[in-house]
Design an enzyme around this catalytic site. Sequence first.
Site, PDB file in Angstrom:
ATOM      1  N   TRP B 114       0.852  -1.187   0.000  1.00 25.82           N
ATOM      2  CA  TRP B 114       0.000   0.000   0.000  1.00 25.82           C
ATOM      3  C   TRP B 114       0.883   1.229   0.000  1.00 25.82           C
ATOM      4  O   TRP B 114       2.015   1.220   0.485  1.00 25.82           O
ATOM      5  CB  TRP B 114      -1.005  -0.036   1.141  1.00 25.82           C
ATOM      6  CG  TRP B 114      -0.579   0.546   2.434  1.00 25.82           C
ATOM      7  CD1 TRP B 114       0.230  -0.037   3.348  1.00 25.82           C
ATOM      8  CD2 TRP B 114      -0.978   1.813   2.962  1.00 25.82           C
ATOM      9  NE1 TRP B 114       0.365   0.793   4.417  1.00 25.82           N
ATOM     10  CE2 TRP B 114      -0.364   1.938   4.207  1.00 25.82           C
ATOM     11  CE3 TRP B 114      -1.793   2.843   2.499  1.00 25.82           C
ATOM     12  CZ2 TRP B 114      -0.540   3.058   5.008  1.00 25.82           C
ATOM     13  CZ3 TRP B 114      -1.970   3.953   3.287  1.00 25.82           C
ATOM     14  CH2 TRP B 114      -1.345   4.053   4.522  1.00 25.82           C
ATOM     15  N   ASP B 133       5.883  -4.782   2.798  1.00 28.56           N
ATOM     16  CA  ASP B 133       6.134  -5.706   3.900  1.00 28.56           C
ATOM     17  C   ASP B 133       7.211  -6.709   3.510  1.00 28.56           C
ATOM     18  O   ASP B 133       7.358  -7.064   2.343  1.00 28.56           O
ATOM     19  CB  ASP B 133       4.852  -6.474   4.255  1.00 28.56           C
ATOM     20  CG  ASP B 133       3.842  -5.596   4.964  1.00 28.56           C
ATOM     21  OD1 ASP B 133       4.244  -4.537   5.495  1.00 28.56           O
ATOM     22  OD2 ASP B 133       2.654  -5.969   5.000  1.00 28.56           O
TER      23      ASP B 133
END
Lengths: 156, 188
Positions: B114, B133
């Site tokens: 994101w 991540d």
Amino acid sequence: MARRAGGGGRTPAAWAVAAALLLAAAAAGPAAAEAISGPRLDYVLHCMGCHLEDGGGAPESVPTLEGFGRFLQIPDGRAYLVRVPGSAHAPLDDAALAALLNWMLVRFDPTRARAPEFRPYEAAEVTRYRAVPLADADAERRRLLRVLDGDPSGDR
Amino acid sequence: MSRSETPSWERHLDRWAEAAARQLARGLSRRSLLGRLGATLAGAAALPLLPVSRVSAASSDPAPAAPEGLDGPEGDPSSCQYWRHCAIDGFLCSCCGGSHTACPPGTVMSPVTWIGTCRNPADGRQYVISYNDCCGKHLCGRCLCNRNEGDRPAYLPPKSNDINWCASAPSTVYHCSTAIVLGVATES
């Protein structure tokens, strides 16, 4: 009390070097940053997290955007590109969403976007398509692809 | 041989030994002896087990979030207050063997992520930040940083940092988060 491993013995010079590196790293970020604006910025902020920079998406979860202009070949496909949740739910007004879709078509399907028959989206058209909710985006996508592939079972 | 015939030095030795035994018996009950012996044996048995127990506990339970790295200057990439972390929700990779732009060894950066913007106090401009991540190892557990500026609920997935963005990585196990500058957002 025993010293923690690696926790002691740092000289002021070592701290100075570390601080200099930190400052250099902080300064290097802004200097190297590329300016992003307009529809491309909207793509980066609202689409690229999943569709990726090259539009490739992710296998079995995020469809590729490569050649996605083929949906424009049929009216329902043209509406689908606006009604699909990623488009319809984007925090953009209709004019900005039209500009974003047109930019994406040029970026990820340049052959179709530069063809004489290409007709860019307009804000009023986006308003019309966006007003019709899409209950099952996956099913609609599969149906449209069957139609585009010439499979008569794709017709309603 | 009669008692009267016992040499005096032996009688003294007998009396001393008897008195010492009675003294010991009065001051040391069986219960206390067993108690002390038991404590000694149990302690000796527990000592070599302690590190083993900690290791097994650490491997089976998620490590609690430690407070280190939460305070610091907003120009320090290993600090939660670092300006790029304005919308992050996760463990800082710089505390986990990686950096704010690179995953720790043994993990893989999720391509799907994101993206938000953060204001850089050095120049006042909004920068586009990708919070990729790192995936493939259990929760890092260090430097949990949860700031959420610009975060939206999960019904707006592209703008939610509560999603496990490792879902599209080779391993879906989340380890830590990075904060990579993609560019500077400018008005068209």
